[in-house]
Scaffold this active site. Structure first.
Site, PDB file in Angstrom:
ATOM      1  N   SER A  42       1.381   2.860   3.826  1.00  0.00           N
ATOM      2  CA  SER A  42       1.488   3.584   5.101  1.00  0.00           C
ATOM      3  C   SER A  42       1.746   2.559   6.213  1.00  0.00           C
ATOM      4  O   SER A  42       1.408   1.386   6.068  1.00  0.00           O
ATOM      5  CB  SER A  42       0.222   4.401   5.370  1.00  0.00           C
ATOM      6  OG  SER A  42      -0.878   3.535   5.545  1.00  0.00           O
ATOM      7  N   VAL A  44       0.588   1.701   9.366  1.00  0.00           N
ATOM      8  CA  VAL A  44      -0.444   0.881  10.008  1.00  0.00           C
ATOM      9  C   VAL A  44      -1.115  -0.027   8.988  1.00  0.00           C
ATOM     10  O   VAL A  44      -1.348  -1.209   9.237  1.00  0.00           O
ATOM     11  CB  VAL A  44      -1.477   1.762  10.754  1.00  0.00           C
ATOM     12  CG1 VAL A  44      -2.568   0.899  11.390  1.00  0.00           C
ATOM     13  CG2 VAL A  44      -0.784   2.601  11.820  1.00  0.00           C
ATOM     14  N   CYS A  45      -1.396   0.500   7.802  1.00  0.00           N
ATOM     15  CA  CYS A  45      -2.033  -0.302   6.751  1.00  0.00           C
ATOM     16  C   CYS A  45      -1.129  -1.458   6.337  1.00  0.00           C
ATOM     17  O   CYS A  45      -1.598  -2.548   6.020  1.00  0.00           O
ATOM     18  CB  CYS A  45      -2.357   0.562   5.531  1.00  0.00           C
ATOM     19  SG  CYS A  45      -3.455   1.940   5.915  1.00  0.00           S
ATOM     20  N   SER A  46       0.176  -1.227   6.365  1.00  0.00           N
ATOM     21  CA  SER A  46       1.141  -2.245   5.961  1.00  0.00           C
ATOM     22  C   SER A  46       1.283  -3.331   7.021  1.00  0.00           C
ATOM     23  O   SER A  46       1.946  -4.343   6.803  1.00  0.00           O
ATOM     24  CB  SER A  46       2.499  -1.608   5.658  1.00  0.00           C
ATOM     25  OG  SER A  46       2.372  -0.777   4.511  1.00  0.00           O
TER      26      SER A  46
END
Length: 151
Positions: A42, A44-46
């Site tokens: 995703s 933001v997680c990336s």
């Protein structure tokens, strides 16, 4: 529910490194930063996990291990880590049991929220931050390193 000042709930989870990781195995040896995040791949997680991974030397200098935790499988973690160059262990909390222990499971969506817990060498939670929304990312690696320096 705050865990601040309390013993961190112990867990053992499979990781993308091929070994199971048990939180209590670091007790007396290392501080641990648990980074709960909603989903591999995703946006933001990336951004978040590669940022933490990129500061791994700084965390190591502070006697600290960073562990990413979410409900994706070890296979997804391996693919994501390879694609984004993430070197911190990613733990598979597929039933959200660990996220529940830390009060960050979003059961109705089947994910964990975004949260950071700093656990000292004695196994006590010394800092916690749970984002208001899973898409928020306000506590950066530098913030956590500053908290470690205060221990």
């Amino acid at each position: 529910m705050s865990l601040l000042g309390q013993a961190a709930p112990d867990f053992t989870l499979p990781s993308n490194t091929g070994q199971d990781v048990t939180l209590s195995s670091f007790k007396g040896k290392k501080n641990v930063v648990l980074v709960f995040y909603p989903l591999d791949f995703s946006p933001v997680c990336s951004m978040q996990l590669p940022e933490y991974s990129g500061r791994q030397d700084d965390f190591a200098d502070a006697d600290t291990v960073v562990l990413g935790v979410n409900r994706d499988s070890v296979h997804a973690h391996k693919a994501w880590a390879a694609e984004y160059g993430i070197e911190v262990p990613l733990l598979a909390d597929m039933k959200l049991d660990t996220a529940r222990q830390y009060g960050v499971a979003i059961d109705e969506r089947g994910i964990s929220g975004r949260a950071v817990f700093l656990i000292d060498k004695g196994g006590v939670v010394r800092f916690e931050h749970v984002e208001a929304k899973p898409g928020d990312y306000t506590v950066r690696p530098a913030d956590v390193l500053a908290k470690i320096a205060e221990l």
